[in-house]
Design a protein around this motif. Structure first.
Motif, short mmCIF file in Angstrom:
data_model
loop_
_atom_site.label_atom_id
_atom_site.label_comp_id
_atom_site.label_asym_id
_atom_site.label_seq_id
_atom_site.Cartn_x
_atom_site.Cartn_y
_atom_site.Cartn_z
N HIS A 52 0.74 -1.41 0.05
CA HIS A 52 -0.06 -0.02 -0.07
C HIS A 52 1.06 1.20 -0.03
CE1 HIS A 52 -3.49 2.45 0.84
NE2 HIS A 52 -2.69 3.24 1.74
N ASP A 53 2.03 1.33 0.78
CA ASP A 53 2.84 2.56 0.87
C ASP A 53 3.55 2.67 -0.48
OD1 ASP A 53 3.66 2.32 4.25
OD2 ASP A 53 1.92 3.15 3.34
N SER A 54 3.95 1.60 -1.09
CA SER A 54 4.83 1.55 -2.43
C SER A 54 4.20 1.85 -3.70
CB SER A 54 5.72 0.23 -2.41
OG SER A 54 4.82 -0.87 -2.88
N SER A 55 2.79 1.77 -3.53
CA SER A 55 2.07 2.08 -4.73
C SER A 55 0.50 2.30 -4.31
CB SER A 55 1.70 0.53 -5.62
OG SER A 55 0.93 0.87 -6.48
N LEU A 56 0.00 3.46 -5.16
CA LEU A 56 -1.34 4.11 -4.94
C LEU A 56 -2.43 2.95 -5.67
CD1 LEU A 56 -0.49 7.64 -5.47
CD2 LEU A 56 -1.01 6.65 -3.14
N TRP A 57 -1.82 2.25 -6.60
CA TRP A 57 -2.69 1.49 -7.77
C TRP A 57 -2.34 0.08 -7.76
CZ3 TRP A 57 -7.64 2.79 -8.22
CH2 TRP A 57 -8.29 2.07 -9.42
N GLY A 114 0.16 12.08 -17.59
CA GLY A 114 1.11 11.07 -18.08
C GLY A 114 0.74 9.66 -17.64
N TRP A 115 1.06 8.51 -18.14
CA TRP A 115 0.73 7.42 -17.83
C TRP A 115 1.71 6.95 -16.60
CZ3 TRP A 115 -3.10 4.05 -17.76
CH2 TRP A 115 -3.13 2.71 -17.68
N ALA A 116 1.13 6.45 -15.59
CA ALA A 116 1.87 6.17 -14.45
C ALA A 116 1.27 4.95 -13.77
CB ALA A 116 2.07 7.33 -13.53
N PRO A 117 1.10 3.64 -14.05
CA PRO A 117 0.42 2.67 -13.65
C PRO A 117 0.31 2.45 -12.13
CG PRO A 117 1.91 1.63 -15.43
CD PRO A 117 2.14 3.17 -15.17
N SER A 118 1.41 2.80 -11.57
CA SER A 118 1.33 2.65 -9.92
C SER A 118 0.67 3.81 -9.14
CB SER A 118 2.78 2.61 -9.42
OG SER A 118 3.57 3.90 -9.45
N GLY A 119 0.44 4.91 -10.09
CA GLY A 119 -0.12 6.25 -9.56
C GLY A 119 0.68 7.07 -9.14
N LYS A 120 2.02 6.62 -9.04
CA LYS A 120 3.25 7.81 -8.93
C LYS A 120 4.02 7.50 -10.03
CE LYS A 120 3.64 6.60 -3.82
NZ LYS A 120 4.51 5.77 -2.70
N GLY A 121 4.23 9.05 -10.40
CA GLY A 121 5.21 9.31 -11.42
C GLY A 121 5.69 10.58 -11.42
N ASP A 122 6.18 11.24 -12.49
CA ASP A 122 6.53 12.26 -12.94
C ASP A 122 5.79 13.51 -13.32
OD1 ASP A 122 9.03 11.40 -11.89
OD2 ASP A 122 9.81 10.93 -14.04
N TYR A 123 4.43 13.12 -13.21
CA TYR A 123 3.39 14.25 -13.86
C TYR A 123 2.46 14.82 -12.57
CZ TYR A 123 4.87 11.53 -17.79
OH TYR A 123 5.45 10.90 -18.83
N GLU A 124 1.98 15.87 -12.95
CA GLU A 124 1.24 16.48 -11.93
C GLU A 124 -0.14 15.61 -11.66
OE1 GLU A 124 0.81 19.45 -10.15
OE2 GLU A 124 2.77 19.52 -10.51
N TYR A 125 -0.68 14.83 -12.93
CA TYR A 125 -1.55 13.97 -12.92
C TYR A 125 -0.94 12.46 -13.59
CZ TYR A 125 -4.63 18.10 -12.39
OH TYR A 125 -5.07 19.06 -11.78
N ASN A 126 -0.90 11.69 -12.43
CA ASN A 126 -0.60 10.27 -12.71
C ASN A 126 -1.63 9.46 -13.03
OD1 ASN A 126 2.43 10.94 -12.35
ND2 ASN A 126 1.76 11.44 -10.44
N VAL A 127 -1.79 9.06 -14.50
CA VAL A 127 -2.87 8.41 -14.99
C VAL A 127 -2.84 6.67 -14.61
CG1 VAL A 127 -4.57 7.67 -16.85
CG2 VAL A 127 -3.43 10.14 -16.72
N VAL A 128 -3.70 6.25 -13.97
CA VAL A 128 -3.54 4.86 -13.87
C VAL A 128 -4.66 3.98 -14.67
CG1 VAL A 128 -2.76 4.91 -11.53
CG2 VAL A 128 -5.14 5.06 -11.90
N ALA A 129 -5.59 4.63 -15.07
CA ALA A 129 -6.64 3.67 -15.97
C ALA A 129 -7.27 4.77 -17.18
CB ALA A 129 -7.89 3.59 -14.98
#
Length: 187
Positions: A52-57, A114-129
């Motif tokens: 849970h701590d390492s990934s939002l999704w 941008g696309w970030a499957p874990s929910g954590k990425g380099d964007y303001e909005y990290n897209v998971v789906a």
């Protein structure tokens, strides 16, 4: 001896808690510090808490969202196609996702999503789906594309209904969709 060990553990945990609240002004730093602290100071954490701590999704949340969208779409008299994480999702306006996210504006601003499957990425909005519905009623082409994302670690649903010009999304006004994504994301 046991009392001393328990007291020492209590002091150590209290110290970790204070450290994390002191650095709460920087969310990214806090999350990576919390993960580092957790891994180095407490090896007794269960795998689900650690995950849970390492990934939002994760896959389980993704499946819950897919199930919700299958039920929700028909209530809106629409069917939605999901980006499966491998095969590009092409919408009726000719844009393909996730590559099209690089051209996607968020309320008129570029480079935020941008696309970030874990929910954590380099964007303001990290897209998971990503879910898309291509309309069949004129004027054509028309589409409704939802981006399920994390913004500063919090779930948000963005929608794009642009049919010409630059793709531009904004937070959805559909409270049912938003609240269900938030419910799934916070599990």
């Amino acid at each position: 001896m046991e009392v001393l060990a328990i007291a020492s553990l209590g002091v150590a945990l209290t110290g970790c808690g204070n450290q994390s609240t002191q650095s709460s002004s920087n969310t990214t730093k806090t999350n990576s510090e919390a993960s580092t602290n957790q891994n180095t100071t407490n090896n007794n954490t269960s795998s689900s808490e650690s995950h849970h701590d390492s990934s939002l999704w994760n896959n389980q949340k993704d499946e819950q969202l897919a199930s919700f969208m299958q039920k929700w779409g028909p209530t809106m008299h629409q069917s939605y196609e999901q980006y499966d994480g491998q095969n590009e999702l092409k919408v009726s306006t000719g844009i393909t996702y996730p590559d099209g996210l690089s051209k996607e504006l968020v309320e008129g601003q570029s480079g935020l999503i941008g696309w970030a499957p874990s929910g954590k990425g380099d964007y303001e909005y990290n897209v998971v789906a990503i879910y898309n519905h291509d309309g069949t009623e004129p004027p054509l082409p028309n589409r409704i594309t939802y981006f399920f994302a994390f913004h500063n670690g919090k779930p948000v649903v963005l929608v794009d209904q642009s049919n010409n010009g630059d793709p531009d999304c904004h937070p959805t006004t559909n409270t049912d969709l938003e609240s269900n994504f938030e419910r799934i994301a916070n599990q």
